[in-house]
Design an enzyme around this catalytic site. Structure first.
Site, short mmCIF file in Angstrom:
data_model
loop_
_atom_site.label_atom_id
_atom_site.label_comp_id
_atom_site.label_asym_id
_atom_site.label_seq_id
_atom_site.Cartn_x
_atom_site.Cartn_y
_atom_site.Cartn_z
N HIS A 87 20.43 -11.75 -34.95
CA HIS A 87 21.80 -12.25 -34.69
C HIS A 87 22.80 -11.31 -35.16
O HIS A 87 23.39 -11.35 -36.33
CB HIS A 87 21.79 -13.50 -35.44
CG HIS A 87 22.92 -14.20 -34.98
ND1 HIS A 87 23.40 -15.70 -35.16
CD2 HIS A 87 24.28 -14.00 -34.34
CE1 HIS A 87 24.55 -15.81 -34.72
NE2 HIS A 87 24.91 -14.87 -34.18
N LEU A 90 27.85 -7.06 -31.32
CA LEU A 90 27.98 -5.42 -31.27
C LEU A 90 29.37 -5.31 -30.36
O LEU A 90 29.60 -4.14 -30.20
CB LEU A 90 27.02 -4.69 -30.58
CG LEU A 90 25.54 -4.71 -31.36
CD1 LEU A 90 24.46 -3.96 -30.83
CD2 LEU A 90 25.59 -4.47 -33.04
N ASN A 121 28.35 -13.25 -26.43
CA ASN A 121 29.69 -13.52 -26.21
C ASN A 121 30.96 -12.48 -26.10
O ASN A 121 31.85 -12.31 -26.86
CB ASN A 121 29.96 -14.59 -27.27
CG ASN A 121 30.13 -14.09 -28.53
OD1 ASN A 121 29.26 -13.11 -28.88
ND2 ASN A 121 30.67 -14.68 -29.64
N ASP A 179 25.92 -18.07 -28.15
CA ASP A 179 26.50 -17.96 -29.58
C ASP A 179 27.92 -17.63 -29.46
O ASP A 179 28.28 -17.07 -28.63
CB ASP A 179 25.80 -17.12 -30.36
CG ASP A 179 26.16 -17.22 -31.56
OD1 ASP A 179 26.61 -18.10 -32.40
OD2 ASP A 179 26.49 -16.04 -32.12
N HIS A 259 22.06 -19.46 -37.72
CA HIS A 259 23.03 -19.78 -38.97
C HIS A 259 23.06 -20.98 -39.55
O HIS A 259 24.15 -21.77 -39.63
CB HIS A 259 24.43 -19.03 -38.64
CG HIS A 259 25.01 -19.53 -37.45
ND1 HIS A 259 24.96 -20.76 -36.97
CD2 HIS A 259 25.59 -18.60 -36.60
CE1 HIS A 259 25.91 -20.69 -35.83
NE2 HIS A 259 26.15 -19.48 -35.45
N ASN A 305 31.97 -18.89 -39.06
CA ASN A 305 31.60 -20.24 -38.32
C ASN A 305 29.99 -20.17 -38.25
O ASN A 305 29.46 -19.48 -37.47
CB ASN A 305 32.35 -20.29 -36.92
CG ASN A 305 32.05 -21.59 -36.23
OD1 ASN A 305 31.53 -22.64 -37.14
ND2 ASN A 305 32.39 -21.77 -35.21
N ASP A 332 24.41 -12.32 -38.71
CA ASP A 332 25.50 -13.02 -37.93
C ASP A 332 26.82 -11.76 -37.81
O ASP A 332 27.96 -12.26 -38.05
CB ASP A 332 25.77 -14.23 -38.08
CG ASP A 332 26.95 -15.00 -37.11
OD1 ASP A 332 27.15 -14.29 -36.13
OD2 ASP A 332 27.53 -15.86 -37.25
N HIS A 336 35.68 -7.78 -36.84
CA HIS A 336 37.03 -7.90 -36.06
C HIS A 336 38.08 -7.04 -36.41
O HIS A 336 37.84 -6.49 -37.71
CB HIS A 336 37.08 -9.41 -36.71
CG HIS A 336 36.64 -10.69 -36.14
ND1 HIS A 336 36.72 -10.85 -34.56
CD2 HIS A 336 35.92 -11.76 -36.53
CE1 HIS A 336 36.06 -11.86 -34.38
NE2 HIS A 336 35.57 -12.43 -35.53
#
Ligand code: ZN
Ligand code: ZN
Length: 459
Positions: A87, A90, A121, A179, A259, A305, A332, A336
């Protein structure tokens, strides 16, 4: 290099893992401690890699000379089967300012990973054969370790209309996931599970009841009350897990729950497994080592999250990882840009990076204090591909070399020398951790080498 998923493929389908071809490694690691729980190996050996394959696990001093091979003094080092992360984000296509396939896979290799599974996503999301094909083409040029791409369950991640799951599998989807978002509509998930029986490929689920979590920015508990912030209750996660386990049982279809963060979720999974549901699940290093208390700092690096929860939840995750209720560790990894994180907590983007710190965080916080044995951590960090049909790597003669070399005594300050990831929203940044990856061999090629890590070349 294309690596086929073991056991999961039906007929002539595209390989599920894909990366840039590289020169096969020739390497001798002398006198390292080799640990592989699956082969019951824990011994000091000379590890010999020839043309990308494990050629020998020789008694110390017994390694044959290989002309031109790199020679590493492994004294005091751990040589482990490399890790697999089920998970990661990228950010390709569309958000390359946060991460791309080159930086993301380098970050993974720097954390000791030999394969990762990338979420869908993206912008646009990976909901069509065209988008999936284009990211796979890019991985063949840019990825330094094998990457598997999931495709979306629903078109545009809208939660309503299913994607062409069978076609997506044919062009290489390793599984399916929306996800970032839950599949709120039970009827939609039920139909996806029915299609999945034909298409193959597990469905990985981000479990969160959007009505229960709406407006929350952190865990609903003592700290949110003290800070006056809106919370996300743990039942937001566990009630959806319960629903989806019921659906998976009813349709006799496999699901992978992403998660886990709460005790109630671990309990739901334990009940489901006992009832015969084909469910696997994962937990992250941050949920296993941090709690809602970290959020008192209002540092947006602790905003993710699902949110960091209470100490009792963390203890349940550790117990679950220990007893196998939780199958594997997933980071996960969610890069950002600074402008999305360097804002007030409530407004900050959700998510933290974690590939480069996963082993060190868990080794420092759980193994060194004696909470979990090293062998168990290795097992849980190497089996993340299993829900997607990817076997864990093994340290055994004849195996494709997937190896991570770690200095278990080296302490380092996270982020002090920067990151391999393009983003630096790592929740362990500034902390001193023990255990550092020095080198990673993935799919037979040297994928990462710590800058400060010197090695010789045989004459
Ligand atoms: Zn998620
Ligand atoms: Zn995610």
């Amino acid at each position: 290099m294309n690596v086929s998923a073991n056991g999961a493929s039906k007929g002539a389908e595209a390989p599920r893992l894909i990366s840039r071809p590289g020169p096969p490694a020739n390497l001798i690691v002398r006198g390292a401690r080799l640990v592989d729980p699956r082969t019951k190996l824990d011994a000091t050996r000379d590890l010999v890699v020839r043309d990308g394959e494990i050629a020998e696990l020789a008694e110390p001093g017994g390694a044959p000379e290989i002309e031109g091979a790199e020679v590493v003094d492994g004294e005091g080092l751990l040589a482990l089967p490399a890790f697999i992360d089920p998970h990661v984000h990228l950010r390709v296509p569309g958000q390359e300012h946060k991460e791309d396939l080159e930086t993301g896979t380098r970050s993974a290799a720097a954390g000791g990973y030999c394969a990762v599974i990338a979420m869908a996503n993206t912008a646009p999301p990976i909901d069509s054969a065209a988008v999936l094909g284009s990211v796979r083409d890019r991985a063949e040029r840019e990825a330094s370790i094998p990457v598997g791409f999931v495709a979306n369950v629903t078109r545009a991640m809208g939660g309503a209309e299913l994607t062409e799951m069978a076609e997506l599998r044919e062009v290489g989807a390793i599984g399916f996931s929306d996800d970032g978002l839950p599949i709120a509509n039970a009827r939609v998930l039920r139909r996806a599970l029915q299609y999945q029986r034909l298409a193959g490929g597990v469905i990985a689920l981000h479990e969160e009841d959007p009505d229960l979590s709406a407006g929350g920015v952190m865990h609903e508990g003592d700290v949110s009350a003290a800070l006056g912030m809106a919370g996300v209750p743990s039942v937001s996660e566990s009630t959806l897990i319960a629903r989806d386990c019921s659906l998976a049982l009813y349709e006799d279809a496999p699901i992978h729950v992403q998660h886990l963060s709460a005790r109630t979720s671990v309990e739901e999974i334990a009940r489901a497994k006992a009832a015969g549901v084909r469910v696997t699940c994962e937990a992250t290093p941050h949920h296993l080592t941090l709690t809602e208390d970290a959020v008192r700092s209002l540092d947006p690096r602790f905003k993710m999250n699902p949110p960091l929860r209470a100490e009792d939840d963390r203890q349940a995750l550790i117990e679950g990882l220990g007893d196998g209720t939780i199958d594997c560790v997933a980071t996960d990894h969610a890069p950002h840009a600074a402008e999305e994180k360097e804002v007030p907590f409530e407004e900050a983007a959700w998510g933290v990076t974690g590939l480069e710190t996963a082993f060190a965080a868990l080794y420092s916080e759980l193994v060194l204090p004696g909470v979990l044995p090293l062998e168990l951590l290795i097992e849980r960090m190497t089996c993340g591909g299993e829900p997607f049909g990817i076997e864990p790597p093994r340290l055994e003669k004849g195996a494709l070399a997937n190896i991570t070399l770690i200095d278990p005594e080296l302490s380092w300050t996270v982020g002090e020398e920067g990151y391999e990831s393009r983003s630096y929203n790592n929740c362990f940044g500034g902390r001193e951790l023990t255990g550092r990856v020095l080198m990673t061999v993935a799919a037979g090629c040297v994928a990462f080498r710590q800058r400060s890590f010197a090695m010789g070349v045989a004459p």
